[in-house]
Design an enzyme around this catalytic site. Structure first.
Site, PDB file in Angstrom:
ATOM      1  N   SER A  99      -6.456   3.955  -1.703  1.00  0.00           N
ATOM      2  CA  SER A  99      -6.623   2.498  -1.599  1.00  0.00           C
ATOM      3  C   SER A  99      -8.078   2.108  -1.350  1.00  0.00           C
ATOM      4  O   SER A  99      -8.622   1.230  -2.014  1.00  0.00           O
ATOM      5  CB  SER A  99      -5.772   1.958  -0.444  1.00  0.00           C
ATOM      6  N   TYR A 155      -4.541   2.390 -12.469  1.00  0.00           N
ATOM      7  CA  TYR A 155      -5.707   2.629 -11.600  1.00  0.00           C
ATOM      8  C   TYR A 155      -6.822   3.305 -12.391  1.00  0.00           C
ATOM      9  O   TYR A 155      -7.979   2.924 -12.324  1.00  0.00           O
ATOM     10  CB  TYR A 155      -5.298   3.519 -10.412  1.00  0.00           C
ATOM     11  N   GLU A 177      11.264   4.186   8.777  1.00  0.00           N
ATOM     12  CA  GLU A 177      11.563   3.726   7.414  1.00  0.00           C
ATOM     13  C   GLU A 177      12.263   4.821   6.615  1.00  0.00           C
ATOM     14  O   GLU A 177      13.260   4.568   5.930  1.00  0.00           O
ATOM     15  CB  GLU A 177      10.276   3.297   6.707  1.00  0.00           C
ATOM     16  N   THR A 231      -1.135  -2.393  16.224  1.00  0.00           N
ATOM     17  CA  THR A 231      -0.639  -2.973  17.468  1.00  0.00           C
ATOM     18  C   THR A 231      -0.689  -4.491  17.402  1.00  0.00           C
ATOM     19  O   THR A 231      -1.751  -5.072  17.366  1.00  0.00           O
ATOM     20  CB  THR A 231      -1.489  -2.518  18.659  1.00  0.00           C
ATOM     21  N   HIS A 249      15.592 -25.981   3.986  1.00  0.00           N
ATOM     22  CA  HIS A 249      16.946 -25.661   4.403  1.00  0.00           C
ATOM     23  C   HIS A 249      17.852 -25.422   3.188  1.00  0.00           C
ATOM     24  O   HIS A 249      17.715 -26.132   2.191  1.00  0.00           O
ATOM     25  CB  HIS A 249      17.482 -26.831   5.238  1.00  0.00           C
TER      26      HIS A 249
HETATM   27  P1  FAD Z   1      -5.515   7.533   0.929  1.00  0.00           P
HETATM   28  O1  FAD Z   1      -4.786   6.480   0.203  1.00  0.00           O
HETATM   29  O2  FAD Z   1      -4.744   8.585   1.623  1.00  0.00           O
HETATM   30  O3  FAD Z   1      -6.481   8.208  -0.137  1.00  0.00           O
HETATM   31  C1  FAD Z   1      -7.253   9.326   0.168  1.00  0.00           C
HETATM   32  C2  FAD Z   1      -7.451  10.135  -1.105  1.00  0.00           C
HETATM   33  O4  FAD Z   1      -8.482  11.093  -0.893  1.00  0.00           O
HETATM   34  C3  FAD Z   1      -6.213  10.934  -1.510  1.00  0.00           C
HETATM   35  O5  FAD Z   1      -5.858  10.618  -2.833  1.00  0.00           O
HETATM   36  C4  FAD Z   1      -6.626  12.382  -1.362  1.00  0.00           C
HETATM   37  O6  FAD Z   1      -6.034  13.220  -2.335  1.00  0.00           O
HETATM   38  C5  FAD Z   1      -8.132  12.292  -1.542  1.00  0.00           C
HETATM   39  N1  FAD Z   1      -8.877  13.359  -0.887  1.00  0.00           N
HETATM   40  C6  FAD Z   1      -8.755  13.812   0.389  1.00  0.00           C
HETATM   41  N2  FAD Z   1      -9.688  14.744   0.636  1.00  0.00           N
HETATM   42  C7  FAD Z   1     -10.430  14.881  -0.491  1.00  0.00           C
HETATM   43  C8  FAD Z   1     -11.540  15.678  -0.858  1.00  0.00           C
HETATM   44  N3  FAD Z   1     -12.125  16.498   0.025  1.00  0.00           N
HETATM   45  N4  FAD Z   1     -12.029  15.570  -2.107  1.00  0.00           N
HETATM   46  C9  FAD Z   1     -11.462  14.706  -3.011  1.00  0.00           C
HETATM   47  N5  FAD Z   1     -10.426  13.906  -2.704  1.00  0.00           N
HETATM   48  C10 FAD Z   1      -9.906  13.993  -1.460  1.00  0.00           C
HETATM   49  N6  FAD Z   1       0.542   1.178   4.547  1.00  0.00           N
HETATM   50  C11 FAD Z   1       0.913  -0.109   4.384  1.00  0.00           C
HETATM   51  O7  FAD Z   1       0.062  -0.999   4.504  1.00  0.00           O
HETATM   52  N7  FAD Z   1       2.219  -0.470   4.095  1.00  0.00           N
HETATM   53  C12 FAD Z   1       3.177   0.457   3.946  1.00  0.00           C
HETATM   54  O8  FAD Z   1       4.340   0.131   3.675  1.00  0.00           O
HETATM   55  C13 FAD Z   1       2.831   1.824   4.101  1.00  0.00           C
HETATM   56  N8  FAD Z   1       3.765   2.798   3.951  1.00  0.00           N
HETATM   57  C14 FAD Z   1       3.396   4.108   4.097  1.00  0.00           C
HETATM   58  C15 FAD Z   1       4.372   5.075   3.942  1.00  0.00           C
HETATM   59  C16 FAD Z   1       4.051   6.412   4.074  1.00  0.00           C
HETATM   60  C17 FAD Z   1       5.121   7.452   3.896  1.00  0.00           C
HETATM   61  C18 FAD Z   1       2.709   6.785   4.378  1.00  0.00           C
HETATM   62  C19 FAD Z   1       2.337   8.230   4.543  1.00  0.00           C
HETATM   63  C20 FAD Z   1       1.724   5.827   4.532  1.00  0.00           C
HETATM   64  C21 FAD Z   1       2.061   4.473   4.389  1.00  0.00           C
HETATM   65  N9  FAD Z   1       1.105   3.468   4.531  1.00  0.00           N
HETATM   66  C22 FAD Z   1       1.466   2.154   4.405  1.00  0.00           C
HETATM   67  C23 FAD Z   1      -0.296   3.789   4.881  1.00  0.00           C
HETATM   68  C24 FAD Z   1      -1.221   3.737   3.646  1.00  0.00           C
HETATM   69  O9  FAD Z   1      -0.677   4.557   2.642  1.00  0.00           O
HETATM   70  C25 FAD Z   1      -2.611   4.221   4.037  1.00  0.00           C
HETATM   71  O10 FAD Z   1      -3.054   3.454   5.146  1.00  0.00           O
HETATM   72  C26 FAD Z   1      -3.595   4.061   2.887  1.00  0.00           C
HETATM   73  O11 FAD Z   1      -3.155   4.752   1.762  1.00  0.00           O
HETATM   74  C27 FAD Z   1      -4.966   4.594   3.328  1.00  0.00           C
HETATM   75  O12 FAD Z   1      -5.855   4.523   2.254  1.00  0.00           O
HETATM   76  P2  FAD Z   1      -7.114   5.490   2.218  1.00  0.00           P
HETATM   77  O13 FAD Z   1      -7.911   5.083   1.032  1.00  0.00           O
HETATM   78  O14 FAD Z   1      -7.788   5.523   3.530  1.00  0.00           O
HETATM   79  O15 FAD Z   1      -6.513   6.960   2.018  1.00  0.00           O
END
Ligand code: FAD
Length: 417
Positions: free
Chosen positions: A11, A95, A179, A308, A397
């Site tokens: 994301s 994407y 969930e 929180t 309503h």
């Molecule tokens: P991520 O989306 O985890 O992306 C990180 C990416 O980096 C991954 O694709 C990984 O493969 C890649 N990566 C890692 N290390 C390396 C490396 N060294 N080199 C290259 N690539 C690498 N949030 C909500 O808001 N609503 C929800 O309903 C919700 N439901 C969820 C349900 C589940 C089961 C889980 C596990 C999480 C949920 N979340 C939800 C949380 C949400 O998915 C995360 O907060 C969000 O995806 C974080 O985004 P990010 O970009 O930080 O990391």
């Protein structure tokens, strides 16, 4: 040399890469698994599709009270998985297309930061960037004190399951644990949820937690608070889980969901002078900048996301420190749909108001369709809406959301002595 190298295509990373490229920057993005990250591939999106699937069971049941004769229903886990995976693949392709159309150069592989301006991909290629953004997300943590904990599955493996298990033990009671436990339960699996705390959803509004527990129990979910796992053993084709209270359970699957830790292992951060905090997260300032001025970090890897809400019980105390007089409006009610269907479930809503300014400080809701309400109430909160403005709003309503504008009398009033 690229203007920006983004590590992680989830994301945070995808959005940053696309927007920077649209502003004219030369951008490279490195992803080790699949574009879309946790949210699209094995989090929010597939989870929500599973939630939708699981709700049909109670809808079929509810339909009877409205005069429907519902036939023999059969749920096919395998078919749902095929359809869900296809939808996730479709989103992943979108994407990729959006990134490519913006001019982002995509690399597949595991990234490691070599120095302030250099990132290696699978130790084979290196890229140079003026700015580096780390967006590597997080992963499920292990309970190292439990013998046999490696037999558990995490939420990633949940989405890989080819068959629906008959008996599941979920370890943890955060939102992911609950969930997924609810999805299993609504689809007919026997589920027990084992957790250390006294109540589910630590950090959320206290009243909401209590209400949620009774709603979960109504579905047949077995909640086991103040309980830990002592040991897990494989017993022919099932797992035997020994609990801290002396009980033991035979299950087909143990799902671990006791927390998530930032993905910082092996990124090479210490060698370039970035010291991780005690949770293994990357410390950043308000601009998401690390101690190295051209290296930034966003998302779960910074462990800043704090769900929180404002009006947890402790939060009410915290809020009192800032707003010396607070009014709480709350309501529990059966929705109109629940009346004919005979379902005992109730919806809960709560408003927290600063008495001096009349401003709305917080909003909580639990029940069918409340997720849709929360988004719009978020806008109202952001615009500093007052309670009088809610009172002056015409109720739509019959809806459940009309309760938000019709709660007139505070349920509780707080004031600092
Ligand atoms: P991520 O989306 O985890 O992306 C990180 C990416 O980096 C991954 O694709 C990984 O493969 C890649 N990566 C890692 N290390 C390396 C490396 N060294 N080199 C290259 N690539 C690498 N949030 C909500 O808001 N609503 C929800 O309903 C919700 N439901 C969820 C349900 C589940 C089961 C889980 C596990 C999480 C949920 N979340 C939800 C949380 C949400 O998915 C995360 O907060 C969000 O995806 C974080 O985004 P990010 O970009 O930080 O990391």
């Amino acid at each position: 040399m690229f203007d920006l190298i983004v590590v992680g295509g989830g994301s945070g990373g995808v959005r940053a890469a696309r927007i920077a490229a649209q502003y004219g920057a030369s951008v490279a993005l490195i992803e080790s698994y699949r574009l879309g990250g946790t949210c699209v591939i094995r989090g929010c999106v597939p989870k929500k599709l599973m939630v939708y699937a699981s709700r049909f069971a109670s809808e079929f049941e509810a339909a009877k009270g409205f005069g429907w004769t519902v036939g023999e229903n059969h749920f096919d886990w395998g078919l749902l998985k095929v359809n869900r995976d296809a939808e996730v693949a479709r989103l992943e392709a979108i994407y990729r297309r959006n990134l490519e159309n913006a001019g982002v150069v995509i690399h597949q592989g595991h990234a490691r930061i070599i120095d302030q301006f250099t990132v290696a991909i699978d130790s084979a290629t290196t890229l140079q960037g003026k700015t580096i953004l780390i967006a590597t997300g997080a992963q499920a943590v292990n309970d190292l004190s439990v013998q046999g904990y490696e037999l558990c599955i995490d939420s990633n493996a949940f989405f890989e399951m080819e068959r629906q298990p008959r008996r599941v033990l979920v370890h943890g009671a955060g939102y992911i644990a609950l969930e997924l436990a609810s999805v299993f339960r609504h689809l007919g699996t026997e589920v027990q949820v084992v957790y250390r705390g006294e109540k589910v959803l630590r950090g959320f509004d206290d009243e909401l937690r209590t209400h949620l527990e009774s709603e979960l129990r109504l579905t047949g979910l077995k909640l086991m608070p103040d309980t830990g796992i002592s040991q897990i053993r494989k017993d022919s084709d099932s797992l035997r889980v020994e609990l801290s209270n002396g009980d033991a359970s035979e299950v087909d699957c143990v799902l671990k969901a006791i927390g998530r830790k930032p993905n910082t292992d092996g990124l090479g951060l210490e060698t370039i002078g970035i010291t991780l905090d005690r949770h293994g997260a990357i410390p950043v300032n308000t601009y998401s900048q690390t101690v190295i001025p051209n290296i930034y970090a966003v998302g779960d890897v910074t462990n800043r996301v704090n769900l929180t809400p404002m009006a947890i019980r402790e939060g009410e105390e915290q809020a009192l420190a800032r707003y010396p007089a607070l009014d709480v409006y709350s309501t529990h009610f059966r929705t109109m749909k629940a009346t004919l269907s005979g379902q005992p479930s109730k919806t809960f809503m709560k408003l927290l108001v600063d008495r001096a300014s009349d401003r709305l400080l917080g909003f909580h809701a639990l029940g069918p369709d409340t997720g849709e309400m929360v988004q719009l109430m978020g806008v109202a909160l952001q615009m500093k809406v007052t309670k009088s403005a809610l009172d002056a709003t015409l109720a739509v309503h019959p809806t459940a959301a009309e309760e938000l504008v019709t709660m007139r009398q505070p349920t509780r009033r707080y004031a600092l002595a």
